[in-house]
Design an enzyme around this catalytic site. Structure first.
Site, mmCIF file in Angstrom:
data_model
loop_
_atom_site.group_PDB
_atom_site.id
_atom_site.type_symbol
_atom_site.label_atom_id
_atom_site.label_comp_id
_atom_site.label_asym_id
_atom_site.label_seq_id
_atom_site.Cartn_x
_atom_site.Cartn_y
_atom_site.Cartn_z
ATOM 1 N N ARG A 99 46.974 47.521 40.598
ATOM 2 C CA ARG A 99 46.029 48.077 41.583
ATOM 3 C C ARG A 99 46.850 48.851 42.595
ATOM 4 N NH1 ARG A 99 40.929 45.578 44.860
ATOM 5 N NH2 ARG A 99 40.073 45.906 42.792
ATOM 6 N N HIS A 126 37.923 53.180 38.774
ATOM 7 C CA HIS A 126 37.912 51.704 38.729
ATOM 8 C C HIS A 126 37.268 51.290 37.397
ATOM 9 C CE1 HIS A 126 38.153 47.688 39.968
ATOM 10 N NE2 HIS A 126 37.266 47.635 40.934
ATOM 11 N N GLN A 129 35.759 47.726 36.612
ATOM 12 C CA GLN A 129 34.466 47.523 37.258
ATOM 13 C C GLN A 129 33.349 48.123 36.404
ATOM 14 O OE1 GLN A 129 33.704 45.899 40.298
ATOM 15 N NE2 GLN A 129 31.669 46.128 39.445
ATOM 16 N N ASP A 221 28.217 51.606 46.751
ATOM 17 C CA ASP A 221 29.547 51.069 47.056
ATOM 18 C C ASP A 221 29.849 51.440 48.513
ATOM 19 O OD1 ASP A 221 32.130 50.024 46.882
ATOM 20 O OD2 ASP A 221 32.972 51.832 45.984
ATOM 21 N N CYS A 261 29.432 46.872 43.599
ATOM 22 C CA CYS A 261 30.647 46.282 43.010
ATOM 23 C C CYS A 261 31.253 45.199 43.892
ATOM 24 C CB CYS A 261 31.663 47.382 42.733
ATOM 25 S SG CYS A 261 32.201 48.221 44.221
ATOM 26 N N ARG A 289 32.623 40.561 35.668
ATOM 27 C CA ARG A 289 34.023 41.010 35.695
ATOM 28 C C ARG A 289 34.879 40.082 34.835
ATOM 29 N NH1 ARG A 289 35.991 44.231 39.741
ATOM 30 N NH2 ARG A 289 37.765 44.290 38.335
HETATM 31 N N1 CP Z 1 34.843 44.936 42.908
HETATM 32 C C1 CP Z 1 36.149 44.695 43.068
HETATM 33 O O1 CP Z 1 37.018 45.287 42.427
HETATM 34 O O2 CP Z 1 36.421 43.727 43.988
HETATM 35 P P1 CP Z 1 37.863 43.352 44.552
HETATM 36 O O3 CP Z 1 38.339 44.515 45.375
HETATM 37 O O4 CP Z 1 37.647 42.117 45.361
HETATM 38 O O5 CP Z 1 38.796 43.121 43.391
HETATM 39 N N1 NVA Z 2 35.600 52.000 46.520
HETATM 40 C C1 NVA Z 2 36.134 50.702 46.887
HETATM 41 C C2 NVA Z 2 35.994 49.747 45.770
HETATM 42 C C3 NVA Z 2 36.477 48.356 46.045
HETATM 43 C C4 NVA Z 2 36.309 47.430 44.880
HETATM 44 C C5 NVA Z 2 37.589 50.866 47.308
HETATM 45 O O1 NVA Z 2 38.328 51.581 46.635
HETATM 46 O O2 NVA Z 2 37.968 50.265 48.312
#
Ligand code: CP
Ligand code: NVA
Length: 314
Positions: A99, A126, A129, A221, A261, A289
């Site tokens: 990540r 993502h 997701q 989101d 999400c 997930r």
């Molecule tokens: N939806 C999602 O990816 O959540 P986190 O950022 O908690 O992993």
């Molecule tokens: N768009 C958000 C998603 C988090 C799961 C971010 O990137 O912070």
């Protein structure tokens, strides 16, 4: 050759369908240890609850082991270049979940690591997701092809993957974003091309009510993604009128499902009432997930082995 999962288009439409079938089987209680003897490293430069936990639990349930490196542990790109971390880690572990911020870092990791790399969220996409989103739509509505979904809010990483995922499975997607926060033109165009052979329609507007019209799924989101904290004030101004709330839902289909999400900011992109509404499926979505992550890990390990990827020396 090993298989990576950096973006939804790393899978074919047939592979996505197979993966969703496997995920549903895991959800129904499939057992087995396809990751026995395997170690998976999670390398996270941003906070996470669902992605980290879903992968940790998935690996353990599948008979493998996990290890976690946070931003302070390795200071990716500052203490040493990503390509060096990727090459060293690949000698210790059997797969890496990353990540990070820039999508180029995920690509660099995949290029230099000799083991499968999974994108656990980049600024651009993502994909993990989006797999859970598809599973959720399928179990809620009994199908994917022909479902009318709407995404209201920021044209961000979550939307980019959702658009590709909908395009490749025949889900119609209407998107409403403010003019300044549209999805990336290249990714959007690519998703529209992918949608054609599947008979899916992808539409973009700046009018949330138009996008929500007749939708069976309304997805949103956060307006301020991780790494955009300095833009918060300006973004909150620009997104006025884009909240998913009861008023907007009056445009949607009667039995419309609400998706997010998570994490959610009640009172910003979604009203507190709708988060708790019976039409909200956000916690099923979060649970999914775990099931898709299991199917994905098993799939990548199996296909990398089949294609004769180098065995880690240890
Ligand atoms: N939806 C999602 O990816 O959540 P986190 O950022 O908690 O992993
Ligand atoms: N768009 C958000 C998603 C988090 C799961 C971010 O990137 O912070």
């Amino acid at each position: 050759m090993k298989r990576d999962f950096l973006t939804i288009t790393d899978l074919t439409p047939a592979e996505i369908q197979a993966l969703l079938r496997d995920a549903a089987a895991y959800k129904r209680g499939r057992t087995g240890s396809p990751l026995a003897g395997k170690i998976v490293a999670l390398v996270f430069q941003k906070p996470s609850m669902r992605t980290r936990m879903a992968f940790e639990v998935a690996v353990m349930d599948l008979g493998g082991k996990v290890t976690y490196l946070g931003q302070d542990d390795i200071q990716l790109g500052a203490r040493e270049p990503a390509k060096d971390v990727a090459r060293v880690l690949a000698r210790y572990v059997d797969a890496i979940v990353l990540r990070t911020f820039g999508h180029a870092t995920v690509e660099e990791f995949a290029r230099f690591a000799s083991v499968p790399v999974i994108n656990g969220l980049s600024d651009q996409v993502h994909p993990c997701q989006a797999l859970a989103d598809l599973l959720t739509i399928q179990e809620q509505l009994g199908r994917l092809r022909g479902v009318q979904a709407a995404y209201i809010g920021d044209g961000n990483n979550v939307l980019h993957s959702l658009a590709e995922a909908c395009a490749m499975t025949g889900v119609h997607l209407s998107v409403a974003t403010p003019e300044r926060y549209k999805p990336e033109a290249k990714l959007w165009q690519q998703a529209r091309e992918l949608a054609k052979p599947m008979g899916a329609k992808l539409e973009l507007t700046t009018d949330p009510r138009a996008a929500a019209k007749g939708a069976s799924v309304i997805y949103t989101d956060v307006w301020v993604s991780m790494g955009q904290e300095k833009e918060r004030e300006e973004r909150l101004k620009q997104f006025i009128g884009f909240q998913v709330n009861d008023d907007l839902l009056s445009e949607a289909a009667k039995d419309c499902r609400i998706m997010h999400c998570l994490p959610a900011h009640r009172g910003e992109e979604i009203s507190a009432e709708l988060m708790e509404d019976k039409r909200s499926v956000v916690f099923d979505q979060a649970e999914n997930r775990l099931h898709v992550q299991k199917a994905l890990l098993a799939f990548l390990m199996k296909s990398s082995r089949k294609q004769g990827a180098k065995k880690r020396s240890r």
